[in-house]
Design a protein around this motif. Structure first.
Motif, PDB file in Angstrom:
ATOM      1  N   ILE A  12      11.778  -5.618   6.872  1.00  0.00           N
ATOM      2  CA  ILE A  12      12.677  -5.363   5.743  1.00  0.00           C
ATOM      3  C   ILE A  12      14.028  -5.972   6.060  1.00  0.00           C
ATOM      4  N   GLN A  13      14.610  -6.587   5.049  1.00  0.00           N
ATOM      5  CA  GLN A  13      15.907  -7.233   5.217  1.00  0.00           C
ATOM      6  C   GLN A  13      16.781  -6.925   4.005  1.00  0.00           C
ATOM      7  N   LEU A  14      18.009  -6.472   4.261  1.00  0.00           N
ATOM      8  CA  LEU A  14      18.966  -6.247   3.176  1.00  0.00           C
ATOM      9  C   LEU A  14      19.510  -7.592   2.739  1.00  0.00           C
TER      10      LEU A  14
ATOM     11  N   TYR B 115      12.499   5.028  15.580  1.00  0.00           N
ATOM     12  CA  TYR B 115      11.633   4.342  16.537  1.00  0.00           C
ATOM     13  C   TYR B 115      10.180   4.404  16.069  1.00  0.00           C
ATOM     14  N   GLU B 116       9.744   5.583  15.676  1.00  0.00           N
ATOM     15  CA  GLU B 116       8.365   5.750  15.203  1.00  0.00           C
ATOM     16  C   GLU B 116       8.116   4.930  13.938  1.00  0.00           C
ATOM     17  N   THR B 117       9.094   4.914  13.046  1.00  0.00           N
ATOM     18  CA  THR B 117       8.958   4.150  11.806  1.00  0.00           C
ATOM     19  C   THR B 117       8.870   2.658  12.105  1.00  0.00           C
ATOM     20  N   ARG B 118       9.749   2.175  12.980  1.00  0.00           N
ATOM     21  CA  ARG B 118       9.729   0.750  13.337  1.00  0.00           C
ATOM     22  C   ARG B 118       8.414   0.365  14.013  1.00  0.00           C
ATOM     23  N   ARG B 119       7.918   1.243  14.871  1.00  0.00           N
ATOM     24  CA  ARG B 119       6.668   0.976  15.566  1.00  0.00           C
ATOM     25  C   ARG B 119       5.519   0.858  14.556  1.00  0.00           C
ATOM     26  N   SER B 120       5.481   1.779  13.596  1.00  0.00           N
ATOM     27  CA  SER B 120       4.449   1.723  12.553  1.00  0.00           C
ATOM     28  C   SER B 120       4.587   0.458  11.711  1.00  0.00           C
ATOM     29  N   MET B 121       5.833   0.086  11.409  1.00  0.00           N
ATOM     30  CA  MET B 121       6.067  -1.128  10.628  1.00  0.00           C
ATOM     31  C   MET B 121       5.586  -2.362  11.398  1.00  0.00           C
ATOM     32  N   LYS B 122       5.860  -2.391  12.680  1.00  0.00           N
ATOM     33  CA  LYS B 122       5.444  -3.534  13.497  1.00  0.00           C
ATOM     34  C   LYS B 122       3.924  -3.634  13.530  1.00  0.00           C
TER      35      LYS B 122
ATOM     36  N   THR C 190       0.857  -1.176   0.000  1.00  0.00           N
ATOM     37  CA  THR C 190       0.000   0.000   0.000  1.00  0.00           C
ATOM     38  C   THR C 190       0.899   1.233   0.000  1.00  0.00           C
ATOM     39  N   ALA C 191       0.315   2.390  -0.229  1.00  0.00           N
ATOM     40  CA  ALA C 191       1.104   3.636  -0.249  1.00  0.00           C
ATOM     41  C   ALA C 191       1.777   3.854   1.102  1.00  0.00           C
ATOM     42  N   GLN C 192       1.065   3.566   2.192  1.00  0.00           N
ATOM     43  CA  GLN C 192       1.642   3.739   3.527  1.00  0.00           C
ATOM     44  C   GLN C 192       2.796   2.761   3.745  1.00  0.00           C
ATOM     45  N   GLU C 193       2.626   1.507   3.347  1.00  0.00           N
ATOM     46  CA  GLU C 193       3.688   0.516   3.498  1.00  0.00           C
ATOM     47  C   GLU C 193       4.907   0.894   2.666  1.00  0.00           C
ATOM     48  N   GLU C 194       4.676   1.403   1.481  1.00  0.00           N
ATOM     49  CA  GLU C 194       5.782   1.816   0.621  1.00  0.00           C
ATOM     50  C   GLU C 194       6.559   2.981   1.249  1.00  0.00           C
ATOM     51  N   ARG C 195       5.823   3.972   1.784  1.00  0.00           N
ATOM     52  CA  ARG C 195       6.472   5.112   2.447  1.00  0.00           C
ATOM     53  C   ARG C 195       7.292   4.652   3.647  1.00  0.00           C
ATOM     54  N   LEU C 196       6.730   3.757   4.452  1.00  0.00           N
ATOM     55  CA  LEU C 196       7.446   3.252   5.620  1.00  0.00           C
ATOM     56  C   LEU C 196       8.695   2.481   5.220  1.00  0.00           C
ATOM     57  N   THR C 197       8.569   1.670   4.180  1.00  0.00           N
ATOM     58  CA  THR C 197       9.706   0.889   3.690  1.00  0.00           C
ATOM     59  C   THR C 197      10.842   1.806   3.251  1.00  0.00           C
TER      60      THR C 197
ATOM     61  N   SER D 103      21.225  -2.115  -4.517  1.00  0.00           N
ATOM     62  CA  SER D 103      21.004  -2.750  -3.221  1.00  0.00           C
ATOM     63  C   SER D 103      19.680  -3.482  -3.315  1.00  0.00           C
ATOM     64  N   GLU D 104      19.667  -4.724  -2.845  1.00  0.00           N
ATOM     65  CA  GLU D 104      18.465  -5.543  -2.941  1.00  0.00           C
ATOM     66  C   GLU D 104      17.921  -5.818  -1.543  1.00  0.00           C
ATOM     67  N   TYR D 105      16.635  -5.543  -1.360  1.00  0.00           N
ATOM     68  CA  TYR D 105      15.967  -5.741  -0.085  1.00  0.00           C
ATOM     69  C   TYR D 105      14.821  -6.719  -0.252  1.00  0.00           C
ATOM     70  N   THR D 106      14.578  -7.515   0.800  1.00  0.00           N
ATOM     71  CA  THR D 106      13.401  -8.368   0.850  1.00  0.00           C
ATOM     72  C   THR D 106      12.437  -7.727   1.832  1.00  0.00           C
ATOM     73  N   ILE D 107      11.195  -7.589   1.397  1.00  0.00           N
ATOM     74  CA  ILE D 107      10.157  -6.966   2.215  1.00  0.00           C
ATOM     75  C   ILE D 107       9.105  -8.025   2.518  1.00  0.00           C
ATOM     76  N   PHE D 108       8.855  -8.232   3.801  1.00  0.00           N
ATOM     77  CA  PHE D 108       7.846  -9.188   4.246  1.00  0.00           C
ATOM     78  C   PHE D 108       6.627  -8.394   4.702  1.00  0.00           C
ATOM     79  N   PHE D 109       5.469  -8.664   4.136  1.00  0.00           N
ATOM     80  CA  PHE D 109       4.262  -7.919   4.482  1.00  0.00           C
ATOM     81  C   PHE D 109       3.022  -8.775   4.250  1.00  0.00           C
TER      82      PHE D 109
END
Length: 122
Positions: free
Chosen positions: A72-74, A59-66, A5-12, A82-88
């Motif tokens: 997110i994993q590099l 901290y705020e970003t991680r809290r929202s992600m949780k 979602t747009a919010q998930e993309e912004r947080l990522t 740079s390649e990242y894996t995103i679990f959602f």
């Protein structure tokens, strides 16, 4: 395949940039502490205050992600990408970012942190 979602993309993107900015500032602080400057205290203080602000933002970003179940994993990086894996939401997404673009974005984020978003220094 599900999309972010747009919010998930912004947080990522925010998390990736904040993590990179933190690493850069921590390395710069260590190098600055060893630098032969006559007045290094103001620079060190600026970096410490900036790192503190960045930590609060992370901290705020991680809290929202949780709350959204977003992780997110590099995976891999080279000179170009740079390649990242995103679990959602039970899905896995692999995203590649151009390093030059990340560098420019991190530079802007650090500049924004240094200027306090055009607010006066404490």
């Amino acid at each position: 395949m599900a999309k972010l979602t747009a919010q998930e993309e912004r947080l990522t993107e925010s998390y990736i940039l904040l993590e990179m900015a933190r690493k850069v500032l921590e390395k710069d602080l260590a190098r600055l502490d060893q630098a032969p400057l006559k007045l290094k205290d103001p620079y060190i203080r600026l970096l410490e205050v900036t790192l503190h602000r960045l930590s609060r933002e992370m901290y705020e970003t991680r809290r929202s992600m949780k709350n959204l179940g977003l992780k997110i994993q590099l995976n891999d990086y080279d000179q170009t990408f740079s390649e990242y894996t995103i679990f959602f939401r039970g899905y896995v997404l692999t995203a590649k970012y151009l390093n030059a673009h990340l560098k420019n974005q991190v530079s802007r984020r650090i500049e924004s942190l240094f200027t306090y978003g055009d607010k006066k220094l404490p």
